[in-house]
Design a protein around this motif. Structure first.
Motif, PDB file in Angstrom:
ATOM      1  N   SER A  27       0.778  -2.905  -1.781  1.00 34.92           N
ATOM      2  CA  SER A  27       1.980  -2.113  -2.048  1.00 34.92           C
ATOM      3  C   SER A  27       2.790  -2.860  -3.110  1.00 34.92           C
ATOM      4  O   SER A  27       3.003  -4.074  -2.991  1.00 34.92           O
ATOM      5  CB  SER A  27       2.795  -1.967  -0.761  1.00 34.92           C
ATOM      6  N   THR A  28       3.239  -2.129  -4.116  1.00 31.45           N
ATOM      7  CA  THR A  28       4.043  -2.802  -5.154  1.00 31.45           C
ATOM      8  C   THR A  28       5.357  -3.315  -4.561  1.00 31.45           C
ATOM      9  O   THR A  28       5.924  -4.286  -5.050  1.00 31.45           O
ATOM     10  CB  THR A  28       4.337  -1.840  -6.327  1.00 31.45           C
ATOM     11  N   ASN A  29       5.846  -2.663  -3.504  1.00 31.41           N
ATOM     12  CA  ASN A  29       7.072  -3.165  -2.869  1.00 31.41           C
ATOM     13  C   ASN A  29       6.850  -4.549  -2.267  1.00 31.41           C
ATOM     14  O   ASN A  29       7.727  -5.400  -2.307  1.00 31.41           O
ATOM     15  CB  ASN A  29       7.556  -2.195  -1.779  1.00 31.41           C
ATOM     16  N   GLN A  53      -2.764   1.526  -4.968  1.00 29.97           N
ATOM     17  CA  GLN A  53      -2.195   0.840  -3.792  1.00 29.97           C
ATOM     18  C   GLN A  53      -3.095   1.123  -2.596  1.00 29.97           C
ATOM     19  O   GLN A  53      -3.506   2.270  -2.387  1.00 29.97           O
ATOM     20  CB  GLN A  53      -0.801   1.366  -3.486  1.00 29.97           C
ATOM     21  N   ALA A  55      -2.113   0.164   0.564  1.00 31.64           N
ATOM     22  CA  ALA A  55      -1.263   0.342   1.748  1.00 31.64           C
ATOM     23  C   ALA A  55       0.142   0.749   1.300  1.00 31.64           C
ATOM     24  O   ALA A  55       1.130   0.129   1.694  1.00 31.64           O
ATOM     25  CB  ALA A  55      -1.221  -0.952   2.568  1.00 31.64           C
ATOM     26  N   GLY A  56       0.190   1.789   0.465  1.00 33.10           N
ATOM     27  CA  GLY A  56       1.486   2.265  -0.021  1.00 33.10           C
ATOM     28  C   GLY A  56       2.322   2.793   1.135  1.00 33.10           C
ATOM     29  O   GLY A  56       1.797   3.420   2.052  1.00 33.10           O
ATOM     30  N   ARG A  57       3.613   2.523   1.076  1.00 36.39           N
ATOM     31  CA  ARG A  57       4.514   2.962   2.151  1.00 36.39           C
ATOM     32  C   ARG A  57       5.473   4.032   1.653  1.00 36.39           C
ATOM     33  O   ARG A  57       5.895   4.003   0.492  1.00 36.39           O
ATOM     34  CB  ARG A  57       5.373   1.787   2.641  1.00 36.39           C
ATOM     35  N   GLY A  58       5.826   4.936   2.556  1.00 39.21           N
ATOM     36  CA  GLY A  58       6.857   5.925   2.263  1.00 39.21           C
ATOM     37  C   GLY A  58       8.042   5.697   3.176  1.00 39.21           C
ATOM     38  O   GLY A  58       8.073   4.733   3.951  1.00 39.21           O
ATOM     39  N   TRP A  64       2.174   6.220   2.016  1.00 38.53           N
ATOM     40  CA  TRP A  64       2.301   6.941   0.745  1.00 38.53           C
ATOM     41  C   TRP A  64       0.956   6.918   0.051  1.00 38.53           C
ATOM     42  O   TRP A  64       0.423   5.862  -0.255  1.00 38.53           O
ATOM     43  CB  TRP A  64       3.368   6.279  -0.132  1.00 38.53           C
ATOM     44  N   SER A  73       2.807   4.030  -9.517  1.00 39.75           N
ATOM     45  CA  SER A  73       3.349   3.273  -8.385  1.00 39.75           C
ATOM     46  C   SER A  73       4.044   2.051  -8.964  1.00 39.75           C
ATOM     47  O   SER A  73       3.381   1.189  -9.570  1.00 39.75           O
ATOM     48  CB  SER A  73       2.237   2.817  -7.433  1.00 39.75           C
ATOM     49  N   LYS A 123       7.038  18.277  -3.644  1.00 38.06           N
ATOM     50  CA  LYS A 123       7.458  16.908  -3.971  1.00 38.06           C
ATOM     51  C   LYS A 123       6.611  16.335  -5.103  1.00 38.06           C
ATOM     52  O   LYS A 123       5.383  16.347  -5.048  1.00 38.06           O
ATOM     53  CB  LYS A 123       7.315  16.053  -2.706  1.00 38.06           C
ATOM     54  N   GLY A 126       8.803  10.145  -4.911  1.00 38.22           N
ATOM     55  CA  GLY A 126       9.595   9.628  -3.800  1.00 38.22           C
ATOM     56  C   GLY A 126      10.075   8.223  -4.105  1.00 38.22           C
ATOM     57  O   GLY A 126       9.518   7.521  -4.969  1.00 38.22           O
ATOM     58  N   VAL A 127      11.106   7.834  -3.391  1.00 37.48           N
ATOM     59  CA  VAL A 127      11.754   6.538  -3.616  1.00 37.48           C
ATOM     60  C   VAL A 127      11.886   5.822  -2.286  1.00 37.48           C
ATOM     61  O   VAL A 127      12.255   6.437  -1.279  1.00 37.48           O
ATOM     62  CB  VAL A 127      13.165   6.759  -4.226  1.00 37.48           C
ATOM     63  N   GLY A 144      11.086   0.892  -4.688  1.00 39.29           N
ATOM     64  CA  GLY A 144       9.755   1.433  -4.996  1.00 39.29           C
ATOM     65  C   GLY A 144       9.841   2.892  -5.394  1.00 39.29           C
ATOM     66  O   GLY A 144      10.592   3.667  -4.795  1.00 39.29           O
ATOM     67  N   ILE A 145       9.080   3.233  -6.412  1.00 39.85           N
ATOM     68  CA  ILE A 145       9.081   4.614  -6.901  1.00 39.85           C
ATOM     69  C   ILE A 145       7.635   5.060  -7.065  1.00 39.85           C
ATOM     70  O   ILE A 145       6.821   4.365  -7.687  1.00 39.85           O
ATOM     71  CB  ILE A 145       9.806   4.704  -8.272  1.00 39.85           C
ATOM     72  N   GLY A 146       7.316   6.199  -6.481  1.00 42.06           N
ATOM     73  CA  GLY A 146       5.965   6.758  -6.630  1.00 42.06           C
ATOM     74  C   GLY A 146       6.073   8.126  -7.269  1.00 42.06           C
ATOM     75  O   GLY A 146       6.850   8.968  -6.804  1.00 42.06           O
TER      76      GLY A 146
HETATM   77  C1  BTN Z   1       8.827   8.529   0.149  1.00 38.48           C
HETATM   78  O1  BTN Z   1       9.085   9.583  -0.445  1.00 38.48           O
HETATM   79  O2  BTN Z   1       8.536   8.525   1.345  1.00 38.48           O
HETATM   80  C2  BTN Z   1       8.895   7.262  -0.634  1.00 38.48           C
HETATM   81  C3  BTN Z   1       7.627   6.970  -1.379  1.00 38.48           C
HETATM   82  C4  BTN Z   1       7.678   5.682  -2.167  1.00 38.48           C
HETATM   83  C5  BTN Z   1       6.343   5.301  -2.716  1.00 38.48           C
HETATM   84  C6  BTN Z   1       6.421   4.142  -3.644  1.00 38.48           C
HETATM   85  S1  BTN Z   1       4.942   3.904  -4.572  1.00 38.48           S
HETATM   86  C7  BTN Z   1       5.544   2.384  -5.142  1.00 38.48           C
HETATM   87  C8  BTN Z   1       6.214   1.696  -3.975  1.00 38.48           C
HETATM   88  N1  BTN Z   1       5.256   0.982  -3.163  1.00 38.48           N
HETATM   89  C9  BTN Z   1       5.160   1.473  -1.940  1.00 38.48           C
HETATM   90  O3  BTN Z   1       4.423   1.032  -1.032  1.00 38.48           O
HETATM   91  N2  BTN Z   1       5.976   2.542  -1.795  1.00 38.48           N
HETATM   92  C10 BTN Z   1       6.721   2.786  -3.011  1.00 38.48           C
END
Ligand code: BTN
Length: 265
Positions: A27-29, A53, A55-58, A64, A73, A123, A126-127, A144-146
């Motif tokens: 995850s970039t975060n 990513q 294991a991207g998170r929302g 995500w 990402s 959508k 997301g942020v 984080g911005i996707g």
């Molecule tokens: C959402 O709408 O739930 C937020 C989504 C955010 C996704 C971005 S992608 C870059 C950064 N790294 C992550 O793991 N999450 C955010």
């Protein structure tokens, strides 16, 4: 993404001073948080971009999904110096920056509270702001911005297909990811400054960007359950005002799960 190509298109001063473009990251975060751990306040403005990513998170504990090669990402490490009262509007600044970058691609987007970016009700971005605090003091934040850039409609996983869109799906044109990331960061820097110096002004400037209309019935999912009411605007710190039978409530987090348009008069 090529870091040099991105750097060449950046006109901002603080964001991207430290820039890392990786092929794959969980995850970039997480990487932005590592920067904060390593460099403390000096990490402010560091930008991390990943092509993929794992294991991207929302928000709200969700994962995500970002399709390799089709999604942007990106995370920014922030160590803001101003008053904590402005922190609540940082995600709004990010959503407004995405909206501006989308405008550059010919896409008119709206914002769903608190910071989803929608096109035609679907959508597109997301942020996720993740801050760390020690008592009242923050120890930095990962913003984080996707953004869905080049997914074809059928490429979204079935469970997201009805509710998701991309720049390609909206315009028929695959956007240049580097140019998009640069436009986003160039727009983000002054908006972040405003979030700190004039959060109420930033919120006021977003008044016409919301997809919600005053008086619209909405259902909100919060950590503590569901709330029903009517949209009564967004307060000076980015909080949602929900008119309920028990009065107007101010909410700082949650998810708008259902909106009903205003009834005809
Ligand atoms: C959402 O709408 O739930 C937020 C989504 C955010 C996704 C971005 S992608 C870059 C950064 N790294 C992550 O793991 N999450 C955010």
């Amino acid at each position: 993404m090529n870091a040099d190509a991105l750097l060449q298109q950046l006109t901002c001063h603080e964001l991207g001073r430290r820039l890392e473009c990786q092929e794959t990251l969980p995850s970039t975060n997480d990487r932005a948080r590592e920067f904060l751990d390593l460099f403390g306040p000096a990490a402010h403005g560091a930008v991390v971009v990943a092509d993929r990513q794992t294991a991207g998170r929302g928000r709200m504990g969700r994962s995500w999904y970002s399709q390799p090669g089709s999604s942007l990402s990106l995370s920014v490490a922030l160590w803001p110096g101003g008053e904590p009262s402005g922190f609540g509007t940082i995600p709004l600044a990010a959503a407004l920056a995405v909206r501006e970058a989308l405008k550059g691609c010919g896409v008119a987007a709206g914002l769903k509270w608190p910071n989803d970016v929608l096109v035609g009700g679907r959508k597109v971005a997301g942020v996720l702001l993740e801050g760390r605090f020690s008592g009242d003091e923050h120890r930095g934040m990962a913003l984080g911005i996707g953004v869905n850039l080049a997914q074809k409609r059928e490429e979204f996983p079935a469970e997201f297909r009805a509710g998701a869109t991309s720049v390609l799906a909206e315009t028929g044109v695959t956007p240049d990811a580097v140019a998009f990331a640069a436009a986003l960061l160039n727009a983000l820097e002054p908006l972040l400054e405003r979030a700190q110096s004039d959060p109420a002004g930033l919120v006021a400037s977003a008044a016409t960007a919301w997809v919600h209309r005053l008086g619209e019935a909405m259902v909100l999912e919060t950590g503590g359950g569901r709330l029903e009411g009517r949209f009564a605007g967004v307060g000076p710190e980015g909080e949602l005002r929900l008119e309920t039978p028990r009065g107007v409530m101010s909410l700082v987090s949650g998810e708008v799960v259902h909106v009903r348009p205003l009834e005809a008069p």
